[in-house]
Design an enzyme around this catalytic site. Structure first.
Site, PDB file in Angstrom:
ATOM      1  N   ASP A   1     -42.975 -34.386  28.102  1.00  0.00           N
ATOM      2  CA  ASP A   1     -42.759 -34.218  30.040  1.00  0.00           C
ATOM      3  C   ASP A   1     -43.243 -35.982  31.229  1.00  0.00           C
ATOM      4  O   ASP A   1     -44.388 -35.708  30.694  1.00  0.00           O
ATOM      5  CB  ASP A   1     -42.162 -32.456  30.951  1.00  0.00           C
TER       6      ASP A   1
ATOM      7  N   GLU B   1     -55.925 -29.181  23.422  1.00  0.00           N
ATOM      8  CA  GLU B   1     -56.978 -28.889  22.347  1.00  0.00           C
ATOM      9  C   GLU B   1     -57.337 -30.369  22.319  1.00  0.00           C
ATOM     10  O   GLU B   1     -59.005 -29.793  21.418  1.00  0.00           O
ATOM     11  CB  GLU B   1     -56.216 -28.248  21.108  1.00  0.00           C
TER      12      GLU B   1
ATOM     13  N   GLY C   1     -49.270 -28.342  17.288  1.00  0.00           N
ATOM     14  CA  GLY C   1     -50.121 -27.001  17.952  1.00  0.00           C
ATOM     15  C   GLY C   1     -48.751 -25.457  17.633  1.00  0.00           C
ATOM     16  O   GLY C   1     -49.536 -24.436  16.932  1.00  0.00           O
TER      17      GLY C   1
ATOM     18  N   THR D   1     -47.666 -32.513  21.820  1.00  0.00           N
ATOM     19  CA  THR D   1     -46.635 -33.286  22.822  1.00  0.00           C
ATOM     20  C   THR D   1     -47.868 -33.447  23.488  1.00  0.00           C
ATOM     21  O   THR D   1     -48.613 -33.125  24.190  1.00  0.00           O
ATOM     22  CB  THR D   1     -45.705 -32.382  23.067  1.00  0.00           C
TER      23      THR D   1
HETATM   24  O1  LIG Z   1     -46.816 -29.895  21.550  1.00  0.00           O
HETATM   25  P1  LIG Z   1     -47.696 -29.452  21.736  1.00  0.00           P
HETATM   26  O2  LIG Z   1     -49.514 -29.284  19.815  1.00  0.00           O
HETATM   27  O3  LIG Z   1     -48.709 -27.106  21.300  1.00  0.00           O
HETATM   28  O4  LIG Z   1     -49.528 -29.186  22.524  1.00  0.00           O
HETATM   29  C1  LIG Z   1     -48.988 -29.176  23.467  1.00  0.00           C
HETATM   30  O5  LIG Z   1     -48.117 -28.548  24.150  1.00  0.00           O
HETATM   31  C2  LIG Z   1     -48.460 -26.970  24.862  1.00  0.00           C
HETATM   32  C3  LIG Z   1     -48.611 -26.535  25.420  1.00  0.00           C
HETATM   33  O6  LIG Z   1     -46.762 -26.276  26.463  1.00  0.00           O
HETATM   34  C4  LIG Z   1     -50.516 -27.525  24.505  1.00  0.00           C
HETATM   35  O7  LIG Z   1     -50.344 -26.823  23.539  1.00  0.00           O
HETATM   36  C5  LIG Z   1     -50.285 -28.705  24.384  1.00  0.00           C
HETATM   37  O8  LIG Z   1     -51.647 -29.149  24.084  1.00  0.00           O
HETATM   38  O1  LIG Z   2     -50.390 -29.267  27.518  1.00  0.00           O
HETATM   39  C1  LIG Z   2     -49.308 -30.153  28.288  1.00  0.00           C
HETATM   40  C2  LIG Z   2     -48.681 -30.263  26.832  1.00  0.00           C
HETATM   41  C3  LIG Z   2     -47.326 -31.342  27.986  1.00  0.00           C
HETATM   42  N1  LIG Z   2     -47.050 -31.131  29.107  1.00  0.00           N
HETATM   43  C4  LIG Z   2     -47.942 -30.801  29.902  1.00  0.00           C
HETATM   44  O2  LIG Z   2     -48.046 -30.757  30.912  1.00  0.00           O
HETATM   45  N2  LIG Z   2     -49.908 -29.841  29.507  1.00  0.00           N
END
Ligand SMILES: O=P(O)(O)O[C@H]1O[C@H](CO)[C@@H](O)[C@H]1O
Ligand SMILES: O=c1cc[nH]c(=O)[nH]1
EC number: 2.4.2.1
Length: 235
Positions: A204, A181, A20, A90
């Site tokens: 997290d 996503e 992302g 993540t």
């Molecule tokens: O670490 P990325 O790939 O961005 O993915 C996660 O992190 C973002 C949210 O903090 C959102 O895009 C979620 O899908």
């Molecule tokens: O989309 C996300 C990514 C990491 N942690 C979350 O709680 N939500």
């Protein structure tokens, strides 16, 4: 050249990783690929192509949420002929038996996004799935590297800050983790007939409220990238 990617035809490899965060794309290019060249700076959504063990591999930032990844995924599949895509993201863990820094593989991606309804109408609840061959290769690559992985259903939510969502019910029905996503990416891959997989590092925990330090994110993130690269370049 497409609307959001300035690469020329042939600049992007058929195999691509999709973080992302565009800075994660830069990190992967600089630490894991040989001879990486940046092919996209439009909107700072960085994209690079290099090689991994002699195989051409690209890495493209996709932004946050299904609307953003849908733009990049569509242009990559439709305009640049990308054939294998692995999202490297993540996620937040939703069950006690999933721990911080675990690597999660999304076999399926449940969603509250309107993308399914908009494509299929109100009577169909389409199930966005990973490509089985990529999933099997990722599982095998993780086992070879002694990296434990969890495989199953995740949820791709439209809202990061969502006070209304019923996480307890999702967890009771087997959802392991939350991100934003993958359901959209899986649907688009089905539309364009290409192979796709979502890999995640737990950054997290929704139940314990723990969160990785920057250093911990880095180490566990590297495990996920190694699995992704071994998977996407496997014969
Ligand atoms: O670490 P990325 O790939 O961005 O993915 C996660 O992190 C973002 C949210 O903090 C959102 O895009 C979620 O899908
Ligand atoms: O989309 C996300 C990514 C990491 N942690 C979350 O709680 N939500």
């Amino acid at each position: 050249m497409s609307l959001h990617i300035e690469a020329k035809t042939g600049d992007i490899a058929e195999n691509i990783l999709l973080p992302g965060d565009p800075l994660r794309a830069q990190y992967i290019a600089e630490h894991f690929l040989d001879g990486a060249v940046c092919y996209n700076r439009v909107r700072n959504m960085l994209g690079y192509t290099g090689t991994y063990k002699g195989h051409a591999v690209s890495v493209q930032g996709t932004g946050m949420g299904i609307p953003s990844i849908s733009i990049y995924a569509t242009e990559l599949m439709r305009d640049y002929g990308v054939k294998k895509l692995i999202r490297v993201g993540t996620c937040g863990a939703m069950r006690e038996d999933i721990r911080l820094r675990d690597v999660v593989i999304a076999q399926g991606a449940t969603t509250d996004s309107s993308i399914i309804r908009n494509i299929f109408g109100p009577s169909i609840n389409y199930a966005p799935l990973a490509d089985f061959e990529l999933l099997r290769k990722a599982y095998d690559a993780a086992a070879r590297q002694n990296i434990p992985v969890r495989v199953g259903n995740i949820v791709s939510v439209d809202r990061f800050y969502d006070d209304e969502i019923d996480n307890d019910k999702l967890t009771a029905y087997g959802i392991m983790a939350v991100e934003m996503e993958t359901a959209g990416l899986y649907v688009l891959a089905a539309k364009y007939g290409v192979q796709v997989l979502g890999l995640f590092t737990v950054s997290d925990h929704l139940l314990t409220k723990e969160a990785c330090t920057a250093e911990e994110r880095q180490t566990s993130f590297d495990d996920m990238i190694r699995i992704a690269l071994e998977t996407i370049t496997a014969e």
